[in-house]
Design a protein around this motif. Structure first.
Motif, PDB file in Angstrom:
ATOM      1  N   ALA A 249       0.721  -1.219  -0.187  1.00 23.78           N
ATOM      2  CA  ALA A 249       0.101   0.040  -0.061  1.00 23.78           C
ATOM      3  C   ALA A 249       0.882   1.371  -0.031  1.00 23.78           C
ATOM      4  CB  ALA A 249      -0.895   0.057   1.094  1.00 23.78           C
ATOM      5  N   LEU A 253       0.584   4.089  -2.852  1.00 25.06           N
ATOM      6  CA  LEU A 253       0.355   5.335  -2.574  1.00 25.06           C
ATOM      7  C   LEU A 253       1.453   6.237  -2.888  1.00 25.06           C
ATOM      8  CD1 LEU A 253      -1.352   4.755   1.167  1.00 25.06           C
ATOM      9  CD2 LEU A 253      -2.479   5.498  -1.073  1.00 25.06           C
ATOM     10  N   VAL A 256       0.858   7.187  -6.641  1.00 23.71           N
ATOM     11  CA  VAL A 256      -0.253   8.150  -6.817  1.00 23.71           C
ATOM     12  C   VAL A 256       0.182   9.561  -6.259  1.00 23.71           C
ATOM     13  CG1 VAL A 256      -2.546   8.564  -6.015  1.00 23.71           C
ATOM     14  CG2 VAL A 256      -1.909   6.033  -6.353  1.00 23.71           C
ATOM     15  N   ARG A 260      -0.239  10.582 -10.036  1.00 24.83           N
ATOM     16  CA  ARG A 260      -1.328   9.900 -10.210  1.00 24.83           C
ATOM     17  C   ARG A 260      -1.731   9.027 -11.238  1.00 24.83           C
ATOM     18  NH1 ARG A 260      -5.946  14.035  -7.972  1.00 24.83           N
ATOM     19  NH2 ARG A 260      -4.368  14.412  -6.805  1.00 24.83           N
ATOM     20  N   ARG A 268      -3.180   3.143  -8.598  1.00 24.21           N
ATOM     21  CA  ARG A 268      -4.357   3.393  -7.845  1.00 24.21           C
ATOM     22  C   ARG A 268      -5.269   2.169  -8.306  1.00 24.21           C
ATOM     23  NH1 ARG A 268      -9.560   5.464  -8.806  1.00 24.21           N
ATOM     24  NH2 ARG A 268      -8.868   6.279 -10.887  1.00 24.21           N
ATOM     25  N   LEU A 271      -4.229  -0.677  -6.173  1.00 26.75           N
ATOM     26  CA  LEU A 271      -4.621  -0.584  -4.576  1.00 26.75           C
ATOM     27  C   LEU A 271      -6.016  -0.807  -4.345  1.00 26.75           C
ATOM     28  CD1 LEU A 271      -3.475   0.441  -2.068  1.00 26.75           C
ATOM     29  CD2 LEU A 271      -4.168   2.660  -2.630  1.00 26.75           C
ATOM     30  N   GLN A 288      -6.290   2.879   4.933  1.00 25.13           N
ATOM     31  CA  GLN A 288      -5.736   3.022   3.671  1.00 25.13           C
ATOM     32  C   GLN A 288      -6.479   3.878   2.656  1.00 25.13           C
ATOM     33  OE1 GLN A 288      -2.671   2.095   3.393  1.00 25.13           O
ATOM     34  NE2 GLN A 288      -2.604   1.452   5.308  1.00 25.13           N
ATOM     35  N   ARG A 289      -7.743   3.904   2.805  1.00 24.38           N
ATOM     36  CA  ARG A 289      -8.730   4.736   2.058  1.00 24.38           C
ATOM     37  C   ARG A 289      -8.494   6.352   2.344  1.00 24.38           C
ATOM     38  NH1 ARG A 289     -12.430   2.993  -1.337  1.00 24.38           N
ATOM     39  NH2 ARG A 289     -13.095   0.731  -1.630  1.00 24.38           N
ATOM     40  N   LYS A 291      -5.978   7.566   3.569  1.00 24.72           N
ATOM     41  CA  LYS A 291      -4.446   8.146   3.018  1.00 24.72           C
ATOM     42  C   LYS A 291      -4.969   8.384   1.436  1.00 24.72           C
ATOM     43  CE  LYS A 291      -1.782   5.366   6.142  1.00 24.72           C
ATOM     44  NZ  LYS A 291      -0.827   4.386   6.331  1.00 24.72           N
ATOM     45  N   LEU A 292      -5.442   7.478   0.852  1.00 23.10           N
ATOM     46  CA  LEU A 292      -5.828   7.784  -0.626  1.00 23.10           C
ATOM     47  C   LEU A 292      -6.407   8.954  -0.707  1.00 23.10           C
ATOM     48  CD1 LEU A 292      -5.508   6.778  -3.684  1.00 23.10           C
ATOM     49  CD2 LEU A 292      -7.505   5.284  -3.188  1.00 23.10           C
ATOM     50  N   SER A 293      -7.622   9.351   0.020  1.00 22.45           N
ATOM     51  CA  SER A 293      -8.468  10.361  -0.512  1.00 22.45           C
ATOM     52  C   SER A 293      -7.539  11.705  -0.023  1.00 22.45           C
ATOM     53  CB  SER A 293      -9.678  10.032   0.701  1.00 22.45           C
ATOM     54  OG  SER A 293     -10.616   9.176   0.381  1.00 22.45           O
TER      55      SER A 293
END
Length: 298
Positions: A249, A253, A256, A260, A268, A271, A288-289, A291-293
């Protein structure tokens, strides 16, 4: 009430109301002359038989022979199909004319109501064992996880969570062909269930990210050139296959965050597949979501 009406009420109480105290009773109001009723009957009988171990029973009420009962339920057209639990109507199932529609409505009711059935008792028995298998699998011990799910499959060969866990354990153990064969052998309706889609995602990831015996060359390549996104992507995949989901992850990340749209958003997408495999309700995925957001919208 007339003697005939009293007899009809007593029969209805014995055949419908009393069973509904512990089971979900599907009541089919029909008549011999009703064409749509005859078309619906095989659907109701088949699905009710499939759901019998979940505490579902079918009761058929001939409206011509039970006019008093039909009047109490204000039946104005047939077929009319209701669901009763503990003596109360809990759903109108009349709109469900296909097996799939009926299963969907029954599944929703069974999740909401404390129905007593063999399947629910089995689920209660299996739940801690499945959880143990999932914990072992998440810890990276694929061989032991596969052993656990193999034993569970002997106890409950058709249980969706057991099937999913066993297939994902096969993937983690490197038995990708066996996992693919297990999915291919499933009936179409089972193969579309969320648990099996999760296993299918694990198989897809394994196909797209083969195992790497030695991570050192990839780690050296990333250290030497942080802008080598392909090396970072390959390293994240390798860590994922090795069971290091945190490392995987982090790698995806980082790509991204830096670029990205690299390789059409491959990092992405990979992931998100990993999220599906771990389970969308898992706390790790939620973290983790976030962090992605933060990267995408922060």
């Amino acid at each position: 009430m007339s003697p005939a009406e009293k007899e009809a009420v007593q029969s209805f109480r014995a055949e419908v109301v009393e069973p509904s105290m512990t089971k979900l009773v599907v009541i089919d109001f029909w008549a011999e002359w009703c064409g749509p009723c005859k078309a619906l009957t095989p659907v109701l009988e088949k699905v009710a038989a499939e759901y019998a171990d979940k505490g579902v029973v079918l009761a058929k009420i001939d409206t011509d022979k039970n006019q008093f009962i039909a009047a109490q339920f204000q039946i104005r057209s047939i077929p009319t199909v209701y669901a009763m639990f503990q003596g109360q109507l809990v759903a109108d199932l009349t709109s469900a004319r296909t097996e799939s529609q009926l299963r969907t409505m029954l599944d929703q009711l069974l999740r909401q109501l404390p129905i007593e059935g063999e399947a629910q008792a089995q689920d209660a028995e299996l739940e801690p064992l499945i959880a143990m298998g999932e914990e072992v699998l998440a810890a990276g011990d694929a061989a032991r996880a596969l052993s656990i799910f193999d034993q569970l499959a002997e106890m409950a060969p058709d249980h969706h969570a057991v099937l999913s866990g066993r297939i994902r354990a096969l993937v983690a153990a490197g038995e990708v062909d066996a996992a693919e064969a297990a999915i291919a052998a499933l009936p179409d309706d089972v193969a579309k269930l969320p648990d099996i889609e999760r296993a299918r995602s694990a198989l897809s990831l394994a196909r797209s990210a083969p195992a790497v015996d030695d991570l050192a060359p990839l780690e050296a390549a990333v250290a030497a050139n942080p802008d080598d996104f392909q090396a970072r992507y390959d390293l994240a995949n390798a860590r994922m296959v090795a069971g290091d989901r945190d490392g995987a992850a982090e790698g995806f990340l980082s790509i991204v965050a830096a670029e990205r749209d690299w390789n059409e958003g491959a990092a992405r997408q990979q992931l998100l597949k990993l999220f599906e495999v771990v389970g969308l309700e898992d706390p790790w995925v939620s973290a983790q979501r976030r962090k992605l957001s933060a990267i995408l919208f922060g």
